[in-house]
Design a protein around this motif. Structure first.
Motif, PDB file in Angstrom:
ATOM      1  N   PHE A  63       0.856  -1.183   0.000  1.00 34.88           N
ATOM      2  CA  PHE A  63       0.000   0.000   0.000  1.00 34.88           C
ATOM      3  C   PHE A  63       0.894   1.235   0.000  1.00 34.88           C
ATOM      4  N   ARG A  64       0.411   2.305  -0.650  1.00 33.74           N
ATOM      5  CA  ARG A  64       1.180   3.553  -0.748  1.00 33.74           C
ATOM      6  C   ARG A  64       0.263   4.728  -0.461  1.00 33.74           C
ATOM      7  N   VAL A  65       0.831   5.723   0.225  1.00 33.17           N
ATOM      8  CA  VAL A  65       0.110   6.964   0.483  1.00 33.17           C
ATOM      9  C   VAL A  65       1.042   8.131   0.168  1.00 33.17           C
ATOM     10  N   GLU A  66       0.497   9.115  -0.511  1.00 37.64           N
ATOM     11  CA  GLU A  66       1.248  10.338  -0.811  1.00 37.64           C
ATOM     12  C   GLU A  66       1.223  11.205   0.446  1.00 37.64           C
ATOM     13  N   CYS A 121       6.797   4.499  10.381  1.00 41.98           N
ATOM     14  CA  CYS A 121       6.359   3.255  11.017  1.00 41.98           C
ATOM     15  C   CYS A 121       5.788   3.548  12.406  1.00 41.98           C
ATOM     16  N   THR A 122       6.458   4.398  13.156  1.00 43.39           N
ATOM     17  CA  THR A 122       5.992   4.749  14.504  1.00 43.39           C
ATOM     18  C   THR A 122       4.620   5.406  14.449  1.00 43.39           C
ATOM     19  N   ARG A 123       4.435   6.341  13.532  1.00 47.02           N
ATOM     20  CA  ARG A 123       3.114   6.992  13.418  1.00 47.02           C
ATOM     21  C   ARG A 123       2.033   5.993  13.045  1.00 47.02           C
ATOM     22  N   MET A 124       2.349   5.068  12.147  1.00 47.70           N
ATOM     23  CA  MET A 124       1.354   4.070  11.743  1.00 47.70           C
ATOM     24  C   MET A 124       1.006   3.131  12.892  1.00 47.70           C
ATOM     25  N   VAL A 125       2.025   2.641  13.576  1.00 46.05           N
ATOM     26  CA  VAL A 125       1.822   1.595  14.583  1.00 46.05           C
ATOM     27  C   VAL A 125       1.351   2.152  15.918  1.00 46.05           C
ATOM     28  N   LEU A 126       1.974   3.223  16.381  1.00 40.20           N
ATOM     29  CA  LEU A 126       1.672   3.724  17.728  1.00 40.20           C
ATOM     30  C   LEU A 126       0.533   4.729  17.766  1.00 40.20           C
ATOM     31  N   MET A 171      -3.840   2.244   8.972  1.00 37.66           N
ATOM     32  CA  MET A 171      -2.563   2.715   9.500  1.00 37.66           C
ATOM     33  C   MET A 171      -1.900   3.687   8.528  1.00 37.66           C
ATOM     34  N   MET A 172      -1.939   3.373   7.249  1.00 38.99           N
ATOM     35  CA  MET A 172      -1.337   4.247   6.240  1.00 38.99           C
ATOM     36  C   MET A 172      -2.058   5.596   6.175  1.00 38.99           C
TER      37      MET A 172
END
Length: 162
Positions: A27-30, A42-47, A153-154
């Motif tokens: 998956f990709r997000v601009e 990764c931290t923003r997505m997971v935490l 998450m993305m």
């Protein structure tokens, strides 16, 4: 299309990340001009993900206990520490690889940050190699949830930092 999460064709070298992987999605997000490295992404997505993801993770941990599977975050210490429940296996500012091996399946996530100026994007690739019937069954059961979780998450990366 800043902020829209899209499923894209995987571009990682699957054999180098997890040889023999039977499942892979990306998956990709601009993110526009946001300056973020792979660990921060990764931290923003997971935490900082939606609370319902935490509830699903707790439920998963309860359900796998009778099967002797690792609970989230269990296992040998990771070279790069943990981000939430994910042991960090390797990282550069542009790319982070996390995951672990278990009796039923092995998995990796790859978070990559790329692009220049206002055209930056973050890509999340998940790879899974099943080791037995339990792993194949588990993968089949969680795949629909995985796609929903990955997209959610993305989506957090497109929002202003909190």
């Amino acid at each position: 299309m800043n902020g829209t999460v899209r499923e894209v064709t995987p571009e990682v070298d699957a054999e180098a990340v997890l040889a023999g992987a039977q499942f892979i999605d990306t998956f990709r997000v601009e993110i526009g001009a946001a300056t973020v490295n792979a660990r921060e992404a990764c931290t923003r997505m997971v935490l900082h993900g939606p609370r319902w993801i935490d509830a699903l993770t707790r439920l998963r941990n309860i359900l796998v206990t009778p099967f002797g599977l690792k609970k989230s975050g269990e296992g040998a210490p990771a070279p790069g520490g943990l981000i939430g429940l994910f042991p960090v296996l390797s990282e550069t500012p542009e790319r982070l690889v996390a995951g672990f091996d278990d009796s039923h399946l092995d998995f990796r996530i790859v978070v990559e940050v790329a692009g220049e100026a206002v055209l930056r994007h973050v890509t999340l690739t998940t790879l899974v190699r099943t080791n037995n019937l339990l792993g194949r069954t588990y993968l089949a059961l969680i795949t629909p949830f995985h796609k929903l979780v990955a997209r959610s998450m993305m989506g957090r990366l497109a929002e202003p930092a909190r």
